[in-house]
Design a protein around this motif. Sequence first.
Motif, mmCIF file in Angstrom:
data_model
loop_
_atom_site.group_PDB
_atom_site.id
_atom_site.type_symbol
_atom_site.label_atom_id
_atom_site.label_comp_id
_atom_site.label_asym_id
_atom_site.label_seq_id
_atom_site.Cartn_x
_atom_site.Cartn_y
_atom_site.Cartn_z
ATOM 1 N N VAL A 497 10.967 10.681 8.004
ATOM 2 C CA VAL A 497 10.652 9.303 7.615
ATOM 3 C C VAL A 497 11.772 8.761 6.734
ATOM 4 O O VAL A 497 12.334 9.485 5.903
ATOM 5 N N LYS A 498 12.077 7.489 6.899
ATOM 6 C CA LYS A 498 13.056 6.829 6.029
ATOM 7 C C LYS A 498 12.517 6.753 4.601
ATOM 8 O O LYS A 498 11.307 6.677 4.385
ATOM 9 N N ALA A 499 13.410 6.725 3.643
ATOM 10 C CA ALA A 499 13.032 6.742 2.229
ATOM 11 C C ALA A 499 12.697 5.340 1.728
ATOM 12 O O ALA A 499 13.345 4.808 0.815
ATOM 13 N N ASP A 500 11.696 4.708 2.346
ATOM 14 C CA ASP A 500 11.216 3.416 1.816
ATOM 15 C C ASP A 500 9.700 3.364 1.951
ATOM 16 O O ASP A 500 9.104 3.999 2.825
ATOM 17 N N PHE A 501 9.077 2.580 1.061
ATOM 18 C CA PHE A 501 7.622 2.531 0.935
ATOM 19 C C PHE A 501 6.957 2.123 2.249
ATOM 20 O O PHE A 501 5.966 2.708 2.667
ATOM 21 N N MET A 505 4.248 4.311 4.378
ATOM 22 C CA MET A 505 2.894 3.788 4.554
ATOM 23 C C MET A 505 2.518 3.719 6.031
ATOM 24 O O MET A 505 1.391 4.067 6.416
ATOM 25 N N ASP A 506 3.425 3.279 6.866
ATOM 26 C CA ASP A 506 3.151 3.194 8.307
ATOM 27 C C ASP A 506 2.816 4.567 8.886
ATOM 28 O O ASP A 506 1.850 4.717 9.657
ATOM 29 N N VAL A 507 3.609 5.555 8.521
ATOM 30 C CA VAL A 507 3.387 6.902 9.038
ATOM 31 C C VAL A 507 2.054 7.471 8.541
ATOM 32 O O VAL A 507 1.291 8.068 9.301
#
Length: 519
Positions: A497-501, A505-507
């Motif tokens: 996962v990319k390092a953004d909120f 949250m989506d995952v």
Amino acid sequence: MAASCMLRSSFLSPGLPQLHHQSTSKPNNGIHFFTPIKATATNDAISQQKHRRPADENIREEARRHCSSHNFSARYVPFNAGPTSDEWYSLDEIVYRSRSGGLLDVQHDMDALKKFDGQYWRSLFDSRVGKTTWPYGSGVWSKKEWVLPEIDSDDIVSAFEGNSNLFWAERFGKQFLGMTDLWVKHCGISHTGSFKDLGMTVLVSQVNRLRKMHKPVVGVGCASTGDTSAALSAYCASAGIPSIVFLPANKISMAQLVQPIANGAFVLSIDTDFDGCMQLIREVTAELPIYLANSLNSLRLEGQKTAAIEILQQFDWEVPEWVIVPGGNLGNIYAFYKGFQMCKELGLVDRIPRLVCAQAANANPLYLHYKSGWKDFKPVKANTTFASAIQIGDPVSIDRAVFALQQCNGIVEEATEEELMDAMAQADSTGMFICPHTGVALTALFKLRNSGVIAPTDRTVVVSTAHGLKFTQSKIDYHSKEIKDMECRFANPPVEVKADFGSVMDVLKSYLLSQNSKL
């Protein structure tokens, strides 16, 4: 032979019968003859239980202080010899085969043991559980009278092995098998991480005794697929006895290889398979003063049989319907039979369970023999299997295994590589962390449940022979889906996962929705 020490202060409880002091003189031919022993209790033994040993006294010294003798004995005899056979050997002799070249077995004086009833033995064994009294804190040596009755407690080399967890596999049984009474005997929760500790404490203790008797034993050697060498090296290191290990090169896990190295064993990595290593160690021990530690030596089976006794003890002496054991060199399936049968013969239980021996399909000589109706046995060339400890094509204990299975109406099953790895992953997903060999046993259970041989309410015990931490690479490969020609259906790889909120949250929302749909 020297009489064994029995700690009166540790295992007696009010009303529990004692073994009275007996003469240690030897009759003709070194055979012990037995006289009736009265069952009594003494206030001295009971009062001693209430007092801690002096601060300057260790547990071995305490054992010497409470030493008493008995008339139990054991000896080597040809395996499955007829009643007319007069061939036998003292356990203090260095001998591995009978005159005819067959296997040996340790035979106990059952008449002497039968002077005490089943209730006595149940109470005695139960009274030793969870204690630190030497040597009875061990799950093996808590059954000392049934293992090596004549060894002095001073000679015993023990890490208080045994007493392993009998785990109710509630979720696994319910979710995958529709079973309500499935149990896993975690023999891998042990000193070196496998059931081999149970047998090795017995063998190394006897070697320790032989060396003190100035017998020609310089060291102890074994051929190994990993776990045997780990157990041998650890117990030899504890006793200061040199250990020599023959390992098949590039065929065992690093976790298994590092154990004998760390414990100071002299390790030979040999360009052959286990069967080749076994042939070499037999030839070497015939020429050099090295004591053979493989399961050709029947002493180890005396320790391994205590796992069967322990299962009965943990079920409060109730007998399960089934016990499933992974099989490679095949000593363990006989050891379990021997432990159960001994309990029946001595009146602790009234029947024995049916045994299932589970083999990897890549190393399945017993399975093929069973499917042929026990016709002529043929060794096979063992192919590579993730269950490396049972990658054996020419098992030493084939005769023992066949005898045990025939006596208990047993069954043999097999598991392909994909089946055993899937079963291991399914078990792990319910909170276990098992070895591939246990995956073989669980595959056998799946097949016997699907065919209706094992009923949903049958109390069933699967024997887990080693700790999953020894086989982490196989688990990594499975969950990474890096095993060639294997679907890895139950793989659980990490999600990148990319390092953004928002991405996190989506995952997580997607994951939680998928979990909610399973409820």
